[in-house]
Motif scaffolding. Structure first.
Motif, PDB file in Angstrom:
ATOM      1  N   LYS A  89       0.984  -1.094   0.342  1.00 35.20           N
ATOM      2  CA  LYS A  89       0.405  -0.136  -0.003  1.00 35.20           C
ATOM      3  C   LYS A  89       0.371   0.853   0.175  1.00 35.20           C
ATOM      4  O   LYS A  89      -0.044   2.364  -0.651  1.00 35.20           O
ATOM      5  CB  LYS A  89      -0.481   0.212   1.349  1.00 35.20           C
ATOM      6  CG  LYS A  89      -2.177   0.960   1.326  1.00 35.20           C
ATOM      7  CD  LYS A  89      -2.925   0.567   2.246  1.00 35.20           C
ATOM      8  CE  LYS A  89      -3.923   1.984   2.371  1.00 35.20           C
ATOM      9  NZ  LYS A  89      -4.744   1.628   3.806  1.00 35.20           N
ATOM     10  N   GLU A  90       1.871   1.083   0.574  1.00 33.89           N
ATOM     11  CA  GLU A  90       2.985   2.827   0.465  1.00 33.89           C
ATOM     12  C   GLU A  90       3.560   2.819  -0.542  1.00 33.89           C
ATOM     13  O   GLU A  90       3.735   3.772  -1.323  1.00 33.89           O
ATOM     14  CB  GLU A  90       4.170   2.114   1.841  1.00 33.89           C
ATOM     15  CG  GLU A  90       3.238   1.873   3.541  1.00 33.89           C
ATOM     16  CD  GLU A  90       4.364   1.571   3.769  1.00 33.89           C
ATOM     17  OE1 GLU A  90       5.543   1.599   4.124  1.00 33.89           O
ATOM     18  OE2 GLU A  90       4.051   1.534   5.378  1.00 33.89           O
ATOM     19  N   LEU A  91       3.830   1.474  -1.233  1.00 32.79           N
ATOM     20  CA  LEU A  91       4.588   1.909  -2.588  1.00 32.79           C
ATOM     21  C   LEU A  91       3.331   2.233  -3.657  1.00 32.79           C
ATOM     22  O   LEU A  91       3.568   2.963  -4.619  1.00 32.79           O
ATOM     23  CB  LEU A  91       4.989   0.793  -3.548  1.00 32.79           C
ATOM     24  CG  LEU A  91       6.423   0.073  -1.992  1.00 32.79           C
ATOM     25  CD1 LEU A  91       6.554  -1.734  -2.168  1.00 32.79           C
ATOM     26  CD2 LEU A  91       7.381   0.512  -2.544  1.00 32.79           C
ATOM     27  N   VAL A  92       2.116   1.505  -3.906  1.00 38.17           N
ATOM     28  CA  VAL A  92       1.176   2.259  -3.973  1.00 38.17           C
ATOM     29  C   VAL A  92       1.594   3.656  -4.533  1.00 38.17           C
ATOM     30  O   VAL A  92       0.957   4.681  -5.712  1.00 38.17           O
ATOM     31  CB  VAL A  92      -0.150   1.710  -4.200  1.00 38.17           C
ATOM     32  CG1 VAL A  92      -1.343   2.810  -5.266  1.00 38.17           C
ATOM     33  CG2 VAL A  92      -0.223   0.504  -4.669  1.00 38.17           C
ATOM     34  N   LYS A  93       1.369   4.580  -3.297  1.00 35.01           N
ATOM     35  CA  LYS A  93       1.608   5.896  -2.618  1.00 35.01           C
ATOM     36  C   LYS A  93       2.521   6.598  -3.244  1.00 35.01           C
ATOM     37  O   LYS A  93       2.518   7.704  -3.877  1.00 35.01           O
ATOM     38  CB  LYS A  93       1.811   5.742  -0.777  1.00 35.01           C
ATOM     39  CG  LYS A  93       1.982   7.474  -0.829  1.00 35.01           C
ATOM     40  CD  LYS A  93       0.403   8.656  -1.078  1.00 35.01           C
ATOM     41  CE  LYS A  93      -0.443   8.147   0.657  1.00 35.01           C
ATOM     42  NZ  LYS A  93      -1.976   8.431   0.118  1.00 35.01           N
ATOM     43  N   ILE A  94       3.563   5.734  -3.325  1.00 34.00           N
ATOM     44  CA  ILE A  94       5.131   6.543  -3.996  1.00 34.00           C
ATOM     45  C   ILE A  94       4.911   5.951  -5.516  1.00 34.00           C
ATOM     46  O   ILE A  94       5.843   7.097  -5.525  1.00 34.00           O
ATOM     47  CB  ILE A  94       6.504   5.182  -3.449  1.00 34.00           C
ATOM     48  CG1 ILE A  94       6.787   5.416  -2.047  1.00 34.00           C
ATOM     49  CG2 ILE A  94       7.240   5.876  -3.839  1.00 34.00           C
ATOM     50  CD1 ILE A  94       7.728   4.853  -1.746  1.00 34.00           C
ATOM     51  N   LEU A  95       4.432   5.607  -5.954  1.00 31.69           N
ATOM     52  CA  LEU A  95       4.350   5.402  -6.768  1.00 31.69           C
ATOM     53  C   LEU A  95       3.732   6.659  -7.821  1.00 31.69           C
ATOM     54  O   LEU A  95       3.585   7.122  -8.603  1.00 31.69           O
ATOM     55  CB  LEU A  95       3.351   4.403  -7.873  1.00 31.69           C
ATOM     56  CG  LEU A  95       4.880   2.905  -7.922  1.00 31.69           C
ATOM     57  CD1 LEU A  95       3.514   1.812  -8.464  1.00 31.69           C
ATOM     58  CD2 LEU A  95       5.449   3.796  -9.379  1.00 31.69           C
ATOM     59  N   ASN A  96       2.166   7.096  -7.069  1.00 29.15           N
ATOM     60  CA  ASN A  96       1.044   7.890  -7.610  1.00 29.15           C
ATOM     61  C   ASN A  96       1.970   9.077  -7.283  1.00 29.15           C
ATOM     62  O   ASN A  96       1.612   9.816  -7.898  1.00 29.15           O
ATOM     63  CB  ASN A  96       0.266   7.338  -6.120  1.00 29.15           C
ATOM     64  CG  ASN A  96      -1.160   6.967  -6.289  1.00 29.15           C
ATOM     65  OD1 ASN A  96      -1.076   6.288  -7.365  1.00 29.15           O
ATOM     66  ND2 ASN A  96      -2.045   6.626  -5.495  1.00 29.15           N
ATOM     67  N   ILE A  97       2.959   9.610  -6.146  1.00 35.74           N
ATOM     68  CA  ILE A  97       3.355   9.976  -6.024  1.00 35.74           C
ATOM     69  C   ILE A  97       4.366  10.551  -7.345  1.00 35.74           C
ATOM     70  O   ILE A  97       4.018  11.905  -8.029  1.00 35.74           O
ATOM     71  CB  ILE A  97       3.896  10.961  -4.596  1.00 35.74           C
ATOM     72  CG1 ILE A  97       3.356  10.951  -3.269  1.00 35.74           C
ATOM     73  CG2 ILE A  97       5.230  11.962  -4.876  1.00 35.74           C
ATOM     74  CD1 ILE A  97       2.635  11.657  -3.905  1.00 35.74           C
ATOM     75  N   HIS A  98       5.237  10.125  -7.224  1.00 35.89           N
ATOM     76  CA  HIS A  98       6.098  10.144  -8.989  1.00 35.89           C
ATOM     77  C   HIS A  98       5.034  10.598  -9.878  1.00 35.89           C
ATOM     78  O   HIS A  98       5.646  11.011 -10.813  1.00 35.89           O
ATOM     79  CB  HIS A  98       6.887   8.833  -8.647  1.00 35.89           C
ATOM     80  CG  HIS A  98       7.882   9.078  -7.830  1.00 35.89           C
ATOM     81  ND1 HIS A  98       9.197   9.895  -7.206  1.00 35.89           N
ATOM     82  CD2 HIS A  98       8.843   7.784  -6.492  1.00 35.89           C
ATOM     83  CE1 HIS A  98       9.980   9.451  -6.037  1.00 35.89           C
ATOM     84  NE2 HIS A  98       9.116   8.523  -5.878  1.00 35.89           N
ATOM     85  N   LEU A  99       4.863   9.589 -10.555  1.00 40.36           N
ATOM     86  CA  LEU A  99       3.673   9.616 -11.578  1.00 40.36           C
ATOM     87  C   LEU A  99       2.762  10.559 -11.639  1.00 40.36           C
ATOM     88  O   LEU A  99       2.559  11.501 -12.521  1.00 40.36           O
ATOM     89  CB  LEU A  99       2.595   8.174 -11.624  1.00 40.36           C
ATOM     90  CG  LEU A  99       3.582   6.890 -11.856  1.00 40.36           C
ATOM     91  CD1 LEU A  99       2.998   5.737 -12.231  1.00 40.36           C
ATOM     92  CD2 LEU A  99       4.371   7.174 -13.341  1.00 40.36           C
ATOM     93  N   GLY A 100       2.864  11.142 -10.145  1.00 40.57           N
ATOM     94  CA  GLY A 100       1.706  12.575 -10.429  1.00 40.57           C
ATOM     95  C   GLY A 100       2.530  13.932 -10.605  1.00 40.57           C
ATOM     96  O   GLY A 100       1.987  15.311 -10.717  1.00 40.57           O
ATOM     97  N   ASP A 101       3.874  13.241 -10.423  1.00 42.06           N
ATOM     98  CA  ASP A 101       5.114  15.066 -10.828  1.00 42.06           C
ATOM     99  C   ASP A 101       4.634  15.748 -11.439  1.00 42.06           C
ATOM    100  O   ASP A 101       4.311  15.851 -12.539  1.00 42.06           O
ATOM    101  CB  ASP A 101       6.540  14.496 -10.298  1.00 42.06           C
ATOM    102  CG  ASP A 101       7.504  15.552 -10.072  1.00 42.06           C
ATOM    103  OD1 ASP A 101       7.189  16.517 -10.915  1.00 42.06           O
ATOM    104  OD2 ASP A 101       8.295  15.477  -9.738  1.00 42.06           O
ATOM    105  N   THR A 102       4.532  17.248 -11.136  1.00 42.56           N
ATOM    106  CA  THR A 102       4.260  18.058 -11.898  1.00 42.56           C
ATOM    107  C   THR A 102       4.915  19.845 -12.322  1.00 42.56           C
ATOM    108  O   THR A 102       5.127  20.500 -12.792  1.00 42.56           O
ATOM    109  CB  THR A 102       2.592  18.437 -11.855  1.00 42.56           C
ATOM    110  OG1 THR A 102       2.756  19.859 -10.732  1.00 42.56           O
ATOM    111  CG2 THR A 102       1.731  17.796 -12.086  1.00 42.56           C
ATOM    112  N   VAL A 103       6.477  18.889 -11.535  1.00 45.29           N
ATOM    113  CA  VAL A 103       7.802  19.459 -11.126  1.00 45.29           C
ATOM    114  C   VAL A 103       8.720  19.422 -11.611  1.00 45.29           C
ATOM    115  O   VAL A 103       9.346  20.713 -12.942  1.00 45.29           O
ATOM    116  CB  VAL A 103       7.634  20.698  -9.903  1.00 45.29           C
ATOM    117  CG1 VAL A 103       8.750  21.428  -9.554  1.00 45.29           C
ATOM    118  CG2 VAL A 103       6.943  21.443  -9.540  1.00 45.29           C
ATOM    119  N   LYS A 104       9.548  18.440 -11.698  1.00 43.04           N
ATOM    120  CA  LYS A 104      10.453  17.996 -12.087  1.00 43.04           C
ATOM    121  C   LYS A 104      10.840  17.090 -13.275  1.00 43.04           C
ATOM    122  O   LYS A 104      11.201  16.453 -13.959  1.00 43.04           O
ATOM    123  CB  LYS A 104      11.282  17.586 -11.601  1.00 43.04           C
ATOM    124  CG  LYS A 104      11.629  17.927 -10.293  1.00 43.04           C
ATOM    125  CD  LYS A 104      12.529  19.315 -10.404  1.00 43.04           C
ATOM    126  CE  LYS A 104      12.720  20.225 -10.005  1.00 43.04           C
ATOM    127  NZ  LYS A 104      13.717  21.787 -10.211  1.00 43.04           N
TER     128      LYS A 104
END
Length: 723
Positions: free
Chosen positions: A666-681
């Protein structure tokens, strides 16, 4: 794929695409067309351009921008030493097989030249027009020697006479004296002097970077800058060039030109009955500095006569010569990071410690009940070091086995292994001697470990052992418990502070048994072909990934919910890319976060329109590998050391492993969400092989995934492996 994050500004990966349209049936012919593959070398140069954009990004503190430009220099050096030299070898030997994109070696060399020339100009422009003014504004001045006032020049002259000049060795070259050998990556001055008859002569002088700082401190009183200390420097080669007259008394110094030669850094490992792998590696490394030249860099244009000499003596063509208006050897800009100006660097933060590893004395008993994940650099590596130290001291621990690929100097990991051996533990270290540019360091550590009684295995002649694996064997009553640490990153406490890597610690019996059998295969003669849970290259890893892609295609056909997400460093393998195209054609939604090399072209109608690819280049080097398969709702996540490139799948020992703990999944899902949702870098790969910046939607805040993970750690990571 549950647990989307409501705060991120980009696409949430639970539903990344609208209902797909599929023009071609699964396995359509378009997916194997050479037009649907990006050339590896051009993909690397596109990655290099993204790194350069970070140096150009004024939102970074100025010394961090300088660091990125230094990375550009070291990366481009390695590109020529390894990749360009390999292409030149293919040209001379005759390439037997073209890459999936179909470019011949000659075409690749021409394309590289057309891409690198503007990059070199951009490096110089970034330094002179952006970074130098920003440094001056912050109280850091890089002067030209000739611009200093007489008193400052006099003090530097005295420093030159007393300290630098005795270490210099000018080497003349003419009809009587041969052209001197130019070692790879050394900084040099090509010098023209005139004798009293007006005759011109050539000489070479090696600039002793390493013996002396590249940035020589100018003796100017501190002050100004709103109370902050000012720093004044001249470049070492500038100081030497302006004082060459002292080296050539009775001669007139007509001109000098900085230059630098890059040589082939590939080493040939030949093991025969009279040698072993360690000796063969040592001999190969010793030849690296004398490899064939592949590039000449000059600081500005040089006279035709000297250029002709360089071309002839170094066996280079005009297309192998690159001129720049900026400094050579950009990697040396890292010296400026030593300036004590924390206000001009990234704001530091304190890495966290998962609760399960807070107390090393109780960690073993807790790890029997729950797994632990460490996501560096957001999590500290110190708990792993403490766990190994406790293993070295614990009377119940019988053995420690570990793979070592890149090791930091003064490594606390090495210290724990030596302590374990002193305490009577069986300690085995599989040291990869062929880790490029770390061969000498690893040879030194291997010999030291062996000298203290550690069982050392020097890798494999034909395979690099890139897997990151540590096994602790502990007796508990009448049974044995095995604790396994697996990771995407090296056992290196220095890089763990700047690389984004995921480590996982488990006492899962199947993973423990797999780890034992893998070590037996690495150290003995076991020919292990199958494992319970691990995917191991070069035997089962590639087929395991292909099977999971096919499984997702079946789920898409049955339920319409096929979904794959991958976070990795490189995607080049043509079979896997073709399988992903086939999945896209079948309607499977695929989200890829590929930091560096990517040969897949996303967004092609009927072939890859259901595939998106982003790359993130930021404060930390994205190095973690996460492979997610929705699997009809029974989600599967694999972590490990392997990218999806032919070298990883065929020529290395690699590991991918499942995550048995649902809370950590579940934590890894969150990590993937955050990286795939990056709109700055994040930059989005387009079908033509170029990248564009990802920007937030109107009214949404930008999300820098790395900064978000620092600031919101409690929202994605409990660190205790509880379901």
């Amino acid at each position: 794929m549950g647990d989307g994050d409501p705060h991120q500004g980009g696409t949430i990966i639970e539903d990344p695409f609208a209902a797909p349209s599929c023009t071609h049936p699964a396995g359509g012919s378009g997916s194997t067309d050479r037009r649907y593959f990006i050339n590896r070398e051009l993909s690397w140069l596109a990655f290099h351009r993204r790194v350069l954009e970070e140096a150009q990004d004024a939102t970074h503190p100025v010394l961090e921008r300088v660091k990125f430009l230094a990375i550009c220099g070291s990366n481009l050096d390695e590109f020529f030493m390894v990749r360009v030299s390999g292409i030149r070898r293919q040209m001379s030997e005759g390439a037997q097989e073209l890459p999936p994109d179909g470019m011949s070696p000659a075409e690749e060399m021409a394309a590289i030249r057309s891409e690198v020339e503007p990059l070199v100009r951009a490096h110089a422009q970034c330094w002179s027009e952006e970074l130098l003014p920003a440094l001056r504004q912050s109280g850091i001045y890089i002067h030209r020697y000739r611009d200093l006032v007489p008193a400052e020049r006099a003090q530097l002259c005295d420093y030159f006479d007393r300290i630098i000049m005795p270490a210099l060795t000018p080497m003349a070259f003419d009809a009587a004296r041969p052209f001197p050998f130019i070692s790879s990556m050394s900084l040099n001055l090509g010098i023209i002097v005139r004798d009293q008859k007006g005759m011109e002569h050539g000489a070479r002088l090696k600039v002793p970077v390493g013996l002396f700082p590249r940035f020589v401190r100018v003796p100017i009183a501190s002050g100004g800058g709103q109370g902050k200390q000012e720093y004044h420097f001249v470049l070492l080669e500038d100081l030497i060039a302006e004082n060459l007259g002292r080296l050539f008394p009775g001669m007139q110094v007509a001109a000098s030109y900085p230059f630098r030669v890059t040589r082939n850094a590939e080493i040939e490992v030949v093991v025969d009955e009279a040698s072993d792998l360690l000796t063969a590696i040592e001999m190969g490394v010793s030849t690296r500095r004398v490899g064939h030249p592949v590039r000449l860099e000059t600081g500005g244009p040089v006279p035709g006569s000297m250029r002709d000499i360089f071309e002839k003596k170094l066996d280079l063509s005009p297309n192998d010569i690159y001129e720049t208006d900026g400094p050579l050897a950009l990697a040396d800009l890292r010296e400026l990071q030593d300036i004590d100006r924390p206000d001009l660097k990234d704001r530091p933060f304190i890495p966290a410690v998962p609760p399960v590893l807070e107390n090393e004395v109780t960690a073993f008993s807790r790890l029997e009940k729950q797994d632990a994940m460490l996501y560096h650099p957001y999590d500290s590596m110190a708990p792993l070091v403490r766990l190994l130290r406790e293993a070295a001291r614990c009377p119940e621990v019988l053995a420690i086995k570990i793979t070592l690929y890149r090791i930091d100097r003064d490594s606390p990991i090495i210290d724990t292994l030596l302590e374990a051996r002193r305490n009577g533990k069986q300690v085995t270290a599989v040291v990869e001697l062929k880790a490029k540019f770390d061969e000498k360091n690893n040879i030194t550590y291997a010999r030291n470990l062996e000298r203290h009684g550690v069982h050392v295995v020097y890798g494999h002649e034909k395979l690099k052992i890139h897997a990151k694996l540590c096994l602790i064997v502990r007796r508990k009553g009448d049974r044995i418990v095995r604790y396994v640490h697996l990771s995407s990153g090296n056992y290196n406490t220095v890089t763990s502070r700047i690389y984004g890597d995921i480590g996982y610690i488990t006492s899962d019996p199947d993973i423990g048994a797999d780890a034992t059998e893998l070590f037996n295969a690495l150290t003995g003669y076991a020919e292990q072909q199958t494992y319970r849970k691990l995917l191991v290259a070069p035997t089962t890893l590639k087929s395991g990934i292909l099977e999971r892609i096919e499984r997702e295609i079946l789920h898409q056909g049955e339920h319409g919910n096929g979904y794959i997400a991958m976070k990795l460093n490189g995607l080049l393998d043509p079979e896997i890319i073709t399988a992903l195209y086939r999945a896209s054609e079948a309607g499977v939604a695929i989200a890829l976060n590929v930091r560096g090399l990517c040969a897949l072209r996303p967004g092609i109608p009927g072939v890859s329109e259901n595939i998106s690819v982003i790359s993130i280049v930021g404060r930390f080097l994205e190095h973690a590998r996460i492979y997610y398969f929705r699997n009809g709702g029974d989600e599967e996540i694999l972590l490990g050391s392997s990218d999806l490139m032919p070298r990883n799948l065929k020529r290395r020992v690699e590991i991918l492993f499942p995550v048995p703990n649902p809370a950590i999944r579940k934590e890894l899902v969150k990590i993937l969400n955050i990286h795939l949702g990056d709109t700055v870098k994040a930059r989005r790969l387009l079908s033509d092989g170029t990248y564009e910046r990802v920007t937030p939607k109107d009214g949404e805040p930008g999300i820098d995934s790395q900064q978000w993970l620092i600031e919101h750690r409690g929202e994605w990571h409990h660190g205790d492996g509880r379901a």
